[in-house]
Design a protein around this motif. Structure first.
Motif, mmCIF file in Angstrom:
data_model
loop_
_atom_site.group_PDB
_atom_site.id
_atom_site.type_symbol
_atom_site.label_atom_id
_atom_site.label_comp_id
_atom_site.label_asym_id
_atom_site.label_seq_id
_atom_site.Cartn_x
_atom_site.Cartn_y
_atom_site.Cartn_z
ATOM 1 N N VAL A 35 -17.391 -36.416 5.410
ATOM 2 C CA VAL A 35 -16.331 -36.308 6.406
ATOM 3 C C VAL A 35 -15.712 -34.915 6.324
ATOM 4 C CG1 VAL A 35 -14.069 -37.170 7.122
ATOM 5 C CG2 VAL A 35 -15.831 -38.773 6.378
ATOM 6 N N ARG A 36 -15.665 -34.221 7.459
ATOM 7 C CA ARG A 36 -15.145 -32.855 7.481
ATOM 8 C C ARG A 36 -13.626 -32.822 7.483
ATOM 9 N NH1 ARG A 36 -17.346 -29.325 12.334
ATOM 10 N NH2 ARG A 36 -15.890 -30.641 13.519
ATOM 11 N N HIS A 37 -13.021 -33.781 8.187
ATOM 12 C CA HIS A 37 -11.558 -33.838 8.257
ATOM 13 C C HIS A 37 -11.136 -35.281 8.483
ATOM 14 C CE1 HIS A 37 -7.421 -32.773 9.015
ATOM 15 N NE2 HIS A 37 -7.451 -33.332 10.204
ATOM 16 N N MET A 38 -10.073 -35.700 7.795
ATOM 17 C CA MET A 38 -9.519 -37.046 7.933
ATOM 18 C C MET A 38 -8.060 -36.915 8.317
ATOM 19 S SD MET A 38 -9.231 -39.898 4.907
ATOM 20 C CE MET A 38 -8.206 -41.357 5.022
ATOM 21 N N ALA A 39 -7.634 -37.648 9.343
ATOM 22 C CA ALA A 39 -6.255 -37.569 9.814
ATOM 23 C C ALA A 39 -5.687 -38.971 9.976
ATOM 24 C CB ALA A 39 -6.200 -36.825 11.149
ATOM 25 N N GLU A 40 -4.490 -39.190 9.466
ATOM 26 C CA GLU A 40 -3.823 -40.490 9.525
ATOM 27 C C GLU A 40 -2.412 -40.284 10.091
ATOM 28 O OE1 GLU A 40 -4.996 -43.469 8.581
ATOM 29 O OE2 GLU A 40 -6.849 -42.943 7.516
ATOM 30 N N HIS A 41 -2.022 -41.134 11.051
ATOM 31 C CA HIS A 41 -0.732 -40.958 11.706
ATOM 32 C C HIS A 41 -0.023 -42.299 11.881
ATOM 33 C CE1 HIS A 41 -3.373 -37.610 12.852
ATOM 34 N NE2 HIS A 41 -2.288 -36.889 12.715
ATOM 35 N N SER A 119 -6.268 -25.110 17.654
ATOM 36 C CA SER A 119 -6.611 -25.370 16.253
ATOM 37 C C SER A 119 -5.357 -25.793 15.503
ATOM 38 C CB SER A 119 -7.222 -24.120 15.601
ATOM 39 O OG SER A 119 -6.289 -23.052 15.621
ATOM 40 N N GLY A 120 -5.574 -26.420 14.366
ATOM 41 C CA GLY A 120 -4.446 -26.847 13.549
ATOM 42 C C GLY A 120 -4.259 -28.346 13.603
ATOM 43 N N THR A 121 -3.446 -28.866 12.668
ATOM 44 C CA THR A 121 -3.217 -30.301 12.562
ATOM 45 C C THR A 121 -1.809 -30.689 12.979
ATOM 46 O OG1 THR A 121 -2.716 -29.995 10.209
ATOM 47 C CG2 THR A 121 -4.977 -30.608 10.803
ATOM 48 N N GLY A 122 -0.808 -30.008 12.476
ATOM 49 C CA GLY A 122 0.560 -30.299 12.881
ATOM 50 C C GLY A 122 1.128 -31.537 12.241
ATOM 51 N N GLY A 123 2.433 -31.761 12.488
ATOM 52 C CA GLY A 123 3.129 -32.885 11.891
ATOM 53 C C GLY A 123 3.316 -34.070 12.799
ATOM 54 N N TYR A 124 2.807 -33.970 14.035
ATOM 55 C CA TYR A 124 3.017 -35.046 15.004
ATOM 56 C C TYR A 124 1.890 -35.011 16.016
ATOM 57 C CZ TYR A 124 6.103 -38.414 17.367
ATOM 58 O OH TYR A 124 6.655 -39.555 17.878
ATOM 59 N N VAL A 125 1.450 -36.190 16.467
ATOM 60 C CA VAL A 125 0.409 -36.232 17.492
ATOM 61 C C VAL A 125 0.757 -37.246 18.567
ATOM 62 C CG1 VAL A 125 -1.407 -35.597 15.833
ATOM 63 C CG2 VAL A 125 -1.060 -38.000 16.442
ATOM 64 N N ASP A 126 0.321 -36.956 19.776
ATOM 65 C CA ASP A 126 0.252 -37.954 20.832
ATOM 66 C C ASP A 126 -1.159 -38.517 20.797
ATOM 67 O OD1 ASP A 126 2.760 -38.037 22.380
ATOM 68 O OD2 ASP A 126 2.355 -35.931 22.773
ATOM 69 N N GLY A 127 -1.271 -39.830 20.640
ATOM 70 C CA GLY A 127 -2.577 -40.485 20.657
ATOM 71 C C GLY A 127 -2.771 -41.233 21.951
ATOM 72 N N LEU A 128 -3.976 -41.136 22.525
ATOM 73 C CA LEU A 128 -4.258 -41.775 23.803
ATOM 74 C C LEU A 128 -5.643 -42.414 23.793
ATOM 75 C CD1 LEU A 128 -3.144 -38.545 24.415
ATOM 76 C CD2 LEU A 128 -2.523 -39.714 26.515
ATOM 77 N N PRO A 195 3.380 -29.170 16.329
ATOM 78 C CA PRO A 195 3.949 -28.810 15.026
ATOM 79 C C PRO A 195 4.839 -29.911 14.451
ATOM 80 C CG PRO A 195 4.107 -26.954 16.539
ATOM 81 C CD PRO A 195 3.646 -28.137 17.348
ATOM 82 N N ASP A 196 5.645 -30.552 15.318
ATOM 83 C CA ASP A 196 6.541 -31.622 14.902
ATOM 84 C C ASP A 196 7.009 -32.383 16.134
ATOM 85 O OD1 ASP A 196 8.578 -29.971 16.073
ATOM 86 O OD2 ASP A 196 8.823 -28.943 14.156
ATOM 87 N N LYS A 197 7.827 -33.403 15.924
ATOM 88 C CA LYS A 197 8.272 -34.233 17.050
ATOM 89 C C LYS A 197 9.144 -33.454 18.015
ATOM 90 C CE LYS A 197 10.385 -38.665 18.251
ATOM 91 N NZ LYS A 197 10.975 -39.936 17.737
ATOM 92 N N ALA A 198 9.991 -32.568 17.498
ATOM 93 C CA ALA A 198 10.857 -31.780 18.380
ATOM 94 C C ALA A 198 10.025 -30.914 19.316
ATOM 95 C CB ALA A 198 11.802 -30.914 17.547
ATOM 96 N N ALA A 199 8.961 -30.311 18.794
ATOM 97 C CA ALA A 199 8.083 -29.492 19.635
ATOM 98 C C ALA A 199 7.393 -30.360 20.674
ATOM 99 C CB ALA A 199 7.057 -28.770 18.774
ATOM 100 N N ARG A 200 7.010 -31.553 20.278
ATOM 101 C CA ARG A 200 6.361 -32.473 21.228
ATOM 102 C C ARG A 200 7.309 -32.853 22.351
ATOM 103 N NH1 ARG A 200 7.376 -38.492 21.619
ATOM 104 N NH2 ARG A 200 5.426 -39.419 22.360
#
Length: 237
Positions: A35-41, A119-128, A195-200
């Motif tokens: 696995v190249r990258h693992m992300a959990e949210h 690029s980048g991972t950040g501290g917050y994601v929108d998942g769809l 980057p984070d929830k505020a940025a989102r």
């Protein structure tokens, strides 16, 4: 293009720390397997929908939180090899027996990236997750690419849109049932990293005020069946 193994999981809210510990333990073994990258949210702003939503997708209970996660591979061959290695690894078998959630209600599938920008991972994601007519694949990619550029212009770090490739039917739940997909529709698994929830929140507000977003009626899929939500990145490293 990146190959994505996507997951949506109901986890007891009280088991957050146990879930993080489980994911951290699994990450080391997954990296060994390829696995190249693992992300959990962890679910943070996951609304109920009129037709579909993340909670109904996995039959989540009131005391459970939705986890939106994925693994990234360079291609499907690497994913298949990793899955084979994990199935043969006694350590993974032992971990599966002690998962701090109901694995029968977890939904998963393999997806090929259609759009990858930033690029980048950040501290917050929108998942769809959405159901898209297979005949509209090119139209969806064009629309998604245009939208990704707008998100990046408004503070997002990375946008990935992936098209179903190996999405199995489940006994209890699965991705197709999650978005009421028809036989002529593909499932799309996507995320926007911030980057984070505020940025989102600021990025979405600015985009909506700009009037540059595609109206739902003009999208190449039925937006009423799309499931979406905001998720905080869990610390794994």
């Amino acid at each position: 293009m990146t190959y994505v193994e996507g997951f949506v999981t109901p986890v007891p809210t009280a088991a957050r720390d146990a879930y993080i510990a489980h994911a951290k333990e699994a990450q080391a073994l997954l990296r060994e397997a390829g696995v190249r990258h693992m992300a959990e949210h962890w679910g943070d702003d996951v609304p109920a929908g009129r037709t579909t939503d993340f909670a109904r997708a996995v039959q989540a209970q009131d005391d459970e939180t939705i986890v939106f996660s994925w693994f990234e591979y360079p291609d499907r061959a690497a994913r298949d090899a990793a899955n084979a290695a994990m199935m043969a690894d006694d350590r993974m078998t032992q971990m599966a027996a002690t998962m701090p959630f109901d694995g029968k209600r977890m939904i998963h599938g393999g997806f090929t990236a259609l759009v990858e920008q930033g690029s980048g991972t950040g501290g917050y994601v929108d998942g769809l997750v959405a159901a898209v007519p297979r005949a509209n694949r090119d139209a969806y990619r064009t629309q998604a690419s245009d939208a990704a550029a707008l998100f990046l212009d408004h503070g997002a770090l990375r946008v990935v849109e992936s098209w179903d490739d190996d999405v199995p039917d489940g006994r209890v739940t699965d991705f197709r049932r999650a978005v009421l997909a028809g036989e002529d529709e593909a499932v799309v698994f996507s995320w926007i990293a911030w980057p984070d929830k505020a940025a989102r929140n600021g990025g979405w507000a600015a985009l909506e005020a700009s009037g540059r977003m595609t109206p739902p009626a003009s999208l190449p899929f039925d937006a009423r069946r799309m499931i979406y939500g905001g998720f905080a990145t869990l610390p794994l490293d």
